[in-house]
Design an enzyme around this catalytic site. Structure first.
Site, mmCIF file in Angstrom:
data_model
loop_
_atom_site.group_PDB
_atom_site.id
_atom_site.type_symbol
_atom_site.label_atom_id
_atom_site.label_comp_id
_atom_site.label_asym_id
_atom_site.label_seq_id
_atom_site.Cartn_x
_atom_site.Cartn_y
_atom_site.Cartn_z
ATOM 1 N N ASN A 46 1.187 3.518 -2.939
ATOM 2 C CA ASN A 46 1.677 4.015 -4.232
ATOM 3 C C ASN A 46 1.136 5.409 -4.551
ATOM 4 O O ASN A 46 1.858 6.262 -5.070
ATOM 5 C CB ASN A 46 1.250 3.075 -5.366
ATOM 6 C CG ASN A 46 1.898 1.702 -5.261
ATOM 7 O OD1 ASN A 46 2.782 1.497 -4.436
ATOM 8 N ND2 ASN A 46 1.442 0.779 -6.085
ATOM 9 N N ASN A 73 -11.041 -2.542 -5.642
ATOM 10 C CA ASN A 73 -10.264 -1.582 -6.435
ATOM 11 C C ASN A 73 -10.938 -1.220 -7.755
ATOM 12 O O ASN A 73 -10.543 -0.253 -8.420
ATOM 13 C CB ASN A 73 -8.830 -2.073 -6.682
ATOM 14 C CG ASN A 73 -7.949 -2.015 -5.441
ATOM 15 O OD1 ASN A 73 -7.065 -2.847 -5.253
ATOM 16 N ND2 ASN A 73 -8.167 -1.030 -4.569
ATOM 17 N N ASP A 122 0.827 -1.211 0.000
ATOM 18 C CA ASP A 122 0.000 0.000 0.000
ATOM 19 C C ASP A 122 0.864 1.266 0.000
ATOM 20 O O ASP A 122 1.979 1.263 0.513
ATOM 21 C CB ASP A 122 -0.904 -0.025 1.244
ATOM 22 C CG ASP A 122 -2.079 0.930 1.112
ATOM 23 O OD1 ASP A 122 -2.393 1.353 -0.025
ATOM 24 O OD2 ASP A 122 -2.688 1.255 2.151
ATOM 25 N N ARG A 147 -12.020 2.419 -8.415
ATOM 26 C CA ARG A 147 -11.111 3.494 -8.846
ATOM 27 C C ARG A 147 -11.435 3.914 -10.279
ATOM 28 O O ARG A 147 -12.224 3.272 -10.953
ATOM 29 C CB ARG A 147 -9.663 3.008 -8.725
ATOM 30 C CG ARG A 147 -9.339 2.663 -7.281
ATOM 31 C CD ARG A 147 -7.883 2.447 -7.055
ATOM 32 N NE ARG A 147 -7.646 2.120 -5.654
ATOM 33 C CZ ARG A 147 -6.473 2.120 -5.071
ATOM 34 N NH1 ARG A 147 -5.397 2.451 -5.779
ATOM 35 N NH2 ARG A 147 -6.344 1.806 -3.797
#
Ligand code: IPE
Ligand code: IPE
Ligand code: MG
Length: 239
Positions: free
Chosen positions: A20, A67, A18, A70
């Site tokens: 980035n 995710n 985690d 996103r």
């Protein structure tokens, strides 16, 4: 640097990679560039494990079922990075004797990505030095739900009686049933949550959170996490 006890290594290390996005923001770069930088840290994690021998499984959380929330642009960048990474790294990984396993819901992945991933598994299937278990389109709840669905299907077909459904029966129907429970769970970027990662397998894992953002992760961070793990007393409910 702490001396590690090579007789007490975690057999299975799982990492929630985690930070980035925060790393990118700090450097005035795009999130995609943050992910690109993060991909390089994967090499450090693999090498640190290989140097220690005795670590049998390294599980990496690459893309969660959540995710998909996103932006399309970020999701696209992540999957194209994955393909690029496979093309660049697969032969190195194969040469190192590492077996790749993919853990997650295969439905829903772009066709080309799925093809690339399945090729990685096929290419490395006979390797025995270490298993690299990559969680893609993975959610712990989805995994347990999918196992429950398989059990229900088998029961409805008369192949399984309800009384036969025990923990082993559930464990055998997880995505990668052959891997052992997680011993050491590492999360970078200082967050202290599971974010739906390997809920079944982390039941008795020791959790180590590191402040380092994933793109800055190096071999010494993995060694530091193991050193912290080795100071813990594991009890498994006993005394
Ligand atoms: C982890 O970094 C990589 C993935 C989830 C794919 P993030 O993208 O979550 O980075 P932060 O948490 O926003 O810093
Ligand atoms: C977990 O990180 C998923 C991966 C590392 C792939 P997230 O950044 O998605 O988790 P939350 O949203 O902070 O819980
Ligand atoms: Mg994050």
């Amino acid at each position: 640097m702490d001396e590690l006890d090579l007789t007490q290594l975690p057999r299975h290390i799982a990492i929630i990679m985690d930070g980035n996005g925060r790393w990118a923001a700090r450097h005035g770069l795009s999130r995609a560039e943050g992910h690109e930088s993060g991909a390089k840290s994967v090499r450090a994690a693999i090498e640190a494990c290989r140097e220690l021998e005795g670590v049998d499984v390294l599980s990496l959380y690459a893309f969660s079922t959540e995710n998909w929330r996103r932006s399309q642009a970020e999701i696209g960048a992540l999957f194209s990075l994955l393909s690029k990474y496979i093309h660049r790294e697969l032969e190195n990984i194969h040469r190192e004797g590492i077996r790749v396993r993919i853990m997650g819901r295969r439905e829903g992945l772009p066709d080309q990505v799925l093809k690339d991933l399945e090729y990685c598994e096929a290419r490395t299937r006979d390797n025995r030095q270490m298993t690299l278990n990559v969680a893609i389109n993975y959610g712990g709840r989805a995994e347990i739900t999918d196992a429950a669905r398989r059990i229900a299907r088998e029961a409805a077909a008369g192949a399984l009686r309800p009384g036969e459904v025990d923990e082993a029966a559930v464990a055998q129907r997880l995505y990668v049933p052959e891997i052992p429970d997680v011993d050491l769970l590492i999360r970078t970027s200082g967050e202290q949550r599971l974010s739906n990662f390997m809920l079944w397998q982390v039941s008795y894992a020791e959790i180590v959170t590191l402040g380092v953002l994933w793109p800055d992760f190096r071999k010494r961070h993995l060694r530091e996490a193991i050193a912290r793990y080795q100071k813990r007393q594991r009890r498994f409910g006993g005394r």
